[in-house]
Scaffold this motif. Structure first.
Motif, short mmCIF file in Angstrom:
data_model
loop_
_atom_site.label_atom_id
_atom_site.label_comp_id
_atom_site.label_asym_id
_atom_site.label_seq_id
_atom_site.Cartn_x
_atom_site.Cartn_y
_atom_site.Cartn_z
N ALA A 11 0.81 -1.22 0.00
CA ALA A 11 0.00 0.00 0.00
C ALA A 11 0.85 1.27 0.00
O ALA A 11 0.44 2.29 -0.55
CB ALA A 11 -0.94 0.00 1.19
N GLU A 35 -0.86 -4.84 -21.18
CA GLU A 35 -2.27 -4.94 -21.56
C GLU A 35 -2.95 -6.08 -20.80
O GLU A 35 -4.13 -5.97 -20.43
CB GLU A 35 -2.40 -5.13 -23.08
N ASP A 38 -3.75 -4.56 -17.63
CA ASP A 38 -4.92 -3.68 -17.78
C ASP A 38 -6.21 -4.48 -17.62
O ASP A 38 -7.16 -4.04 -16.97
CB ASP A 38 -4.96 -3.02 -19.18
N ASN A 42 -9.02 -3.87 -14.72
CA ASN A 42 -10.43 -3.60 -14.99
C ASN A 42 -11.32 -4.58 -14.23
O ASN A 42 -12.39 -4.21 -13.75
CB ASN A 42 -10.72 -3.65 -16.49
N LEU A 45 -11.33 -3.51 -10.62
CA LEU A 45 -12.15 -2.31 -10.47
C LEU A 45 -13.63 -2.68 -10.40
O LEU A 45 -14.38 -2.17 -9.56
CB LEU A 45 -11.89 -1.40 -11.67
N PRO A 50 -8.85 -2.58 -4.83
CA PRO A 50 -7.81 -1.65 -5.30
C PRO A 50 -7.03 -2.21 -6.49
O PRO A 50 -6.66 -3.39 -6.48
CB PRO A 50 -6.90 -1.45 -4.09
N THR A 51 -6.83 -1.38 -7.49
CA THR A 51 -6.11 -1.83 -8.68
C THR A 51 -4.61 -1.86 -8.40
O THR A 51 -4.13 -1.26 -7.44
CB THR A 51 -6.39 -0.88 -9.86
N ALA A 53 -0.94 -0.83 -8.87
CA ALA A 53 -0.23 0.34 -9.38
C ALA A 53 1.07 -0.11 -10.04
O ALA A 53 1.80 -0.94 -9.49
CB ALA A 53 0.08 1.31 -8.25
N PHE A 54 1.32 0.40 -11.25
CA PHE A 54 2.62 0.14 -11.89
C PHE A 54 2.98 1.32 -12.77
O PHE A 54 2.10 2.04 -13.26
CB PHE A 54 2.60 -1.17 -12.71
N ASP A 55 4.28 1.55 -12.95
CA ASP A 55 4.74 2.65 -13.79
C ASP A 55 4.74 2.20 -15.25
O ASP A 55 5.20 1.10 -15.58
CB ASP A 55 6.18 3.05 -13.41
N MET A 109 7.26 2.38 -3.60
CA MET A 109 6.31 3.42 -3.22
C MET A 109 4.91 2.86 -3.08
O MET A 109 4.16 3.22 -2.19
CB MET A 109 6.29 4.53 -4.27
N CYS A 110 4.53 1.97 -4.01
CA CYS A 110 3.19 1.40 -4.00
C CYS A 110 3.19 0.23 -4.98
O CYS A 110 3.59 0.40 -6.13
CB CYS A 110 2.19 2.47 -4.44
N VAL A 113 5.45 0.03 -8.10
CA VAL A 113 6.08 1.33 -8.38
C VAL A 113 7.23 1.58 -7.41
O VAL A 113 7.04 1.48 -6.19
CB VAL A 113 5.04 2.47 -8.24
N VAL A 114 8.39 1.87 -7.96
CA VAL A 114 9.53 2.19 -7.10
C VAL A 114 10.02 3.62 -7.37
O VAL A 114 9.69 4.21 -8.40
CB VAL A 114 10.72 1.21 -7.29
N SER B 540 -16.16 4.25 -12.28
CA SER B 540 -15.66 3.61 -11.07
C SER B 540 -14.22 4.03 -10.83
O SER B 540 -13.37 3.85 -11.68
CB SER B 540 -15.76 2.09 -11.26
N PRO B 542 -10.99 3.60 -8.24
CA PRO B 542 -10.59 2.69 -7.17
C PRO B 542 -10.35 3.42 -5.85
O PRO B 542 -9.93 4.58 -5.84
CB PRO B 542 -9.30 2.06 -7.70
N ALA B 543 -10.63 2.71 -4.78
CA ALA B 543 -10.26 3.22 -3.45
C ALA B 543 -8.85 2.72 -3.17
O ALA B 543 -8.51 1.60 -3.52
CB ALA B 543 -11.23 2.67 -2.42
N MET B 548 -1.25 7.17 -3.50
CA MET B 548 -1.14 6.95 -4.94
C MET B 548 -2.44 6.35 -5.47
O MET B 548 -2.93 5.37 -4.93
CB MET B 548 0.04 6.02 -5.23
N GLN B 550 -3.72 5.78 -9.29
CA GLN B 550 -3.61 5.95 -10.73
C GLN B 550 -4.98 5.97 -11.41
O GLN B 550 -5.16 6.62 -12.43
CB GLN B 550 -2.72 4.84 -11.33
#
Lengths: 248, 636
Positions: A11, A35, A38, A42, A45, A50-51, A53-55, A109-110, A113-114, B540, B542-543, B548, B550
């Motif tokens: 988190a 993709e 992705d 989706n 979501l 929570p989705t 996170a990636f850079d 960071m999350c 993601v760094v 929608s 996200p929570a 962060m 996105q």
């Protein structure tokens, strides 16, 4: 294709983090790895979760944002960035482990993601030619031998993704710093500050907490731009020379 | 509203010098009292921020990426134009000016384009001095290649990574200023509003994308170098993070949006393969130097390309445009590919593709030469498609690539809002209705290195420095931004923003892509309010546990793209002519070429926000051609 993913979830920087299991169905060979993520995001979501996170940004292998350790290999099974990794390189039913870069100098960071700002700071320490805008002489005043220009370009094409650090057991940034030092060191424009540059950048690299090189060449093996570890030797030579005989 | 270009009078070649003499200066000791905010760190923003800091101003730079070096200029492949005439092939400032203004189909300002051609030469010198590793000849001199829309070789390049190398050059100059403390860098920050105090740009509201905090930043001038609006089409060659939010929110604050309907479709991209697809990848136009474009002469020909004999192939660009051939400008080449596919001659699954064939060039020059010129592009193609272009012709199809339109600016690159400067792709200024290849890098760096540092100085000379953020205008803007984000999070719908984005993009591409008509545009304008309504009801977001998010960033960008699409379609509907990239089906010549209407449409359309629920208001800047006589653009 159906894939089983074990994805690192974290988190925030202080969170301990853990692996989370997901199954993705309907993966096709022409999908890129991102993709495929992705599609998973989706799905998450839609479930109100929570989705991940990636850079990522350009998705064409040049911006250097994407940064995933896939089954223990930086950027996955093929040479190139994560975004240029296609699902045709995976098999139906395979389990895929996805982690962020692991290095003390790249804190998470999350999720995936760094923080790679250490790379920016190394370049701020000396990765430039000190020239102001305006007043530059004609571009053809300074001939550059074709071979040098090509070699400088080999080094300069580094995308700063950090795969070299992630792949190295010492989390060394030697390949990255060597590419930067060599690009300018091979060109006549870079000569006046050559000693100062290599000393400052190597000192900053150490200060940021990157490890040293023990000649395993994992970095070269995963570099999306196939930057040669020879540049590390070149940087070492430059650094020793600059320490023994200060040029300025 | 009277739009003043502020272009100086007098002979074309003397305008920029005259302007520089007219502009005021700021004394070196006073420069450090001023603070400039630069949003975006691509070629335009990065070069401008570094150059301003070198002059002695305090600069803050903001980018949404994790490092300034990753801005999307980095993806430009082919090269950068400059009127150096190193090839002795007849190039000159005048020639580059004429090619650019003709390439733009006579919808750009003469004075701006001439200045661009003038400073193009300084750009190459500057980049060489920074250590940009341009391709060299054996004698050590700079090499050149050819590009579409020109009959001289004036394009400088670094293999297929020219944008990357030029950006790293600007980034290195920026780093030097960061190290010296004159630039403060704010990566992973996104601009969400422009703050105006007494009608003047005085600051911005940004979101820290790591902590989620909303921040206020004040400056004596604000520079937007935030790129184009290609993602309104969903699939484009832009990076996933590219968006219209910074410029569109400035538009909401009163900045005029100029010529949004001029969107460039690049002829050489890898064709679409499926619904999950997130972006399109460009193959540099430089490939057209050696590759030949063709389709089979018979529809639905399923033979392997090498099994189709020479006589049964249609090299349609060479046939239709013999003098420029495969190097015809982008808009013309794209439309020709679309026509071939519409006629059922397309190749590959789905039939939306044409061949780009290197077999002749490999026979003529040998594989090593082709590898040296395009090695990385061939590799990229093989990575994505799984096909080896040394053996099988590439399949390509046009894709959205660049936006000629952007915020309206005067000759000094200042928008109609005093203190708000707009640079690079984010402005509308130099490319008219169509941009020539290798000119985007040229314009970004011209604006940032050689134009804005002068013109911003002139503006600052008339401004009292130091305003601070403790003003009601900042509080109002901050509350507004917070309100938008709360509304997104409160929607608590079931559908991801990506679904709406894809739906919007497909519709904009179908109705307002390579060809448009009154009927298609009216259909699009009727559909957008419906998408908007469903978006706000059902999106929608996200929570997340940490700061962060996105998904929240993305949803905000999609909301702006939906609203922006209306301005784009309105502009396309209003411009009842075909010119450059804007092809209205009703306005074409007998042989299917664009029919421009100079008598009625020789103007820049600058749109003003009409307020909530109202249509945008059109203002016109009439284009005066004193030195060039607009002619029918022919590449035959």
């Amino acid at each position: 294709m159906k894939l089983h993913l074990k994805v690192w979830r974290q988190a925030g920087p202080q969170d301990a983090g853990r692996f989370e299991n997901h199954t993705v169905e309907g993966v096709t060979p022409d999908m890129s790895f991102l993709e495929m993520l992705d599609v998973l995001n989706n799905k998450l979501l839609a479930q109100g979760k929570p989705t991940i996170a990636f850079d990522h940004d350009c998705r064409e292998g040049i911006c250097g944002s994407c940064s995933m350790m896939i089954n223990g290999r930086a950027h996955g099974p093929t040479r190139g960035t994560t975004c240029q990794t296609y699902m045709r390189n995976f098999t139906d039913g395979q389990t895929v482990v996805i982690e962020p870069w692991r290095a003390r100098a790249f804190p998470v960071m999350c999720d995936l993601v760094v923080d790679r700002s250490a790379f920016d700071r190394i370049q701020q320490a000396g990765g430039y030619v000190s020239v102001n805008t305006g007043g530059a002489p004609d571009g053809n005043c300074l001939p550059v031998p074709k071979d040098n220009a090509e070699k400088a370009m080999d080094a300069a094409q580094c995308i700063g993704c950090g795969a070299c650090v992630a792949a190295c057991k010492n989390a060394s940034a030697m390949l990255f710093v060597a590419a930067k030092v060599s690009h300018l060191g091979l060109l006549p424009q870079g000569q006046p500050e050559r000693s100062r540059r290599v000393l400052a950048m190597v000192a900053k690299m150490d200060e940021e907490g990157f490890g040293n090189c023990t000649n395993q060449y994992e970095c070269e093996a995963v570099c999306p731009k196939a930057i040669s570890a020879d540049f590390i030797a070149r940087m070492n030579r430059d650094q020793i020379g600059s320490t023994l005989i200060p040029a300025e | 509203m009277q739009l003043e270009s502020r272009a100086p009078t007098g002979p074309l070649a003397e305008k920029w010098d005259r302007c520089k003499m007219e502009m005021k200066l700021v004394n070196p000791a006073n420069k450090r009292k001023y603070h400039v905010l630069v949003v975006g760190t691509g070629l335009a923003g990065g070069s401008c921020a570094a150059s301003l800091a070198e002059l002695g101003y305090n600069v803050s730079v903001f980018c949404y990426q994790d490092s300034p070096r990753r801005a999307h200029s980095i993806a430009a492949q082919g090269g950068i134009n400059a009127a150096k005439n190193y090839r002795n092939d007849g190039d000159s400032v005048e020639r580059l000016f004429l090619d650019t203004i003709k390439g733009g189909d006579y919808r750009s300002r003469e004075a701006n384009v001439y200045r661009l051609a003038q400073v193009s030469r300084n750009i190459i010198d500057q980049c060489v001095a920074q250590g940009v590793p341009f391709a060299r000849e054996y004698g050590g001199q700079l090499d050149n290649r050819s590009f579409g829309g020109a009959q001289v070789s004036r394009t400088f390049y670094c293999r297929g990574q020219t944008g990357q190398q030029l950006l790293l050059g600007a980034y290195s100059s920026l780093n030097r200023q960061i190290a010296q403390g004159r630039v403060k860098s704010h990566p992973r920050h996104e601009m969400l509003d422009l703050v105006m105090v007494n009608g003047v740009a005085r600051g911005i509201i940004v979101r820290d994308m790591v902590t989620g905090q909303i921040e206020r930043h004040s400056g004596d001038a604000v520079v937007l170098a935030t790129g184009g609006y290609g993602p309104v089409f969903y699939l484009s060659t832009n990076a996933k993070g590219c968006n219209v939010t910074a410029t569109f929110r400035a538009y909401r604050r009163g900045a005029l949006f100029a010529n949004p309907c001029f969107t460039q479709i690049h002829p050489t991209c890898i064709p679409v393969t499926g619904d999950y697809q997130s972006k399109l990848t460009l193959m540099s136009e430089s490939l057209r130097n050696d590759g030949r474009i063709w389709v089979p002469k018979t529809p639905a020909d399923k033979r392997r390309p090498d099994a189709i004999p020479e006589g049964e192939r249609d090299y349609f660009l060479e046939r239709k445009y013999p003098s420029y051939g495969n190097l015809a400008p982008r808009d013309i080449s794209s439309r020709a590919a679309k026509e071939a596919c519409d006629a059922g001659l397309g190749v590959g699954d789905g039939g939306r593709g044409v061949y780009l064939d290197f077999a002749d060039a490999i026979r003529r020059l040998g594989e090593p030469t082709i590898r040296e010129r395009y090695g990385n592009l061939f590799e990229m193609y093989e990575h994505i498609t799984g096909e080896n272009p040394y053996k099988v012709p590439m399949r390509i199809y046009p894709a959205v690539h660049y936006c000629m339109g952007g915020l309206w600016v005067d000759y000094r690159l200042m928008s109609n809002i005093p203190g708000l400067f707009v640079l690079g792709e984010a402005n509308f200024s130099d490319h008219g209705a169509n941009r020539l290849g290798a000119s985007a890098l040229m314009q970004g760096l011209a604006d940032g290195y050689f134009v804005a540092p002068y013109t911003i100085t002139d503006y600052l000379a008339g401004v009292k420095p130091g305003a601070g953020t403790d003003l009601p205008e900042f509080a109002e803007a901050e509350a507004k931004v917070g309100g938008i984000m709360k509304r997104l999070q409160d929607a608590r719908g079931k559908t991801s923003a990506q679904v709406f984005h894809r739906e919007l993009g497909k519709m904009v591409w179908d109705e307002c892509g390579m060809a448009r008509s009154r009927a298609s545009l009216e259909k699009l304008l009727r559909a957008i309010p419906d998408i908007r309504e469903r978006f706000w009801k059902d999106v929608s977001v996200p929570a997340t546990a940490g700061g962060m998010n996105q998904g929240l960033e993305y949803a905000g960008r999609v909301a702006d793209l939906i609203d922006f699409a209306e301005v784009l379609a309105t502009d396309a509907l209003t411009r009842e002519e075909s010119c450059g990239a804007h092809f209205r089906e009703e306005y074409q010549t007998e042989d299917g070429e664009a029919a421009r209407n100079d008598a009625e449409y020789s103007f820049v359309s600058a749109w003003q926000n009409g307020g909530e629920g109202n249509a945008p208001v059109l203002h016109r800047e009439h284009l005066k051609y004193e030195f060039v006589k607009p002619s029918v653009r022919s590449y035959k």
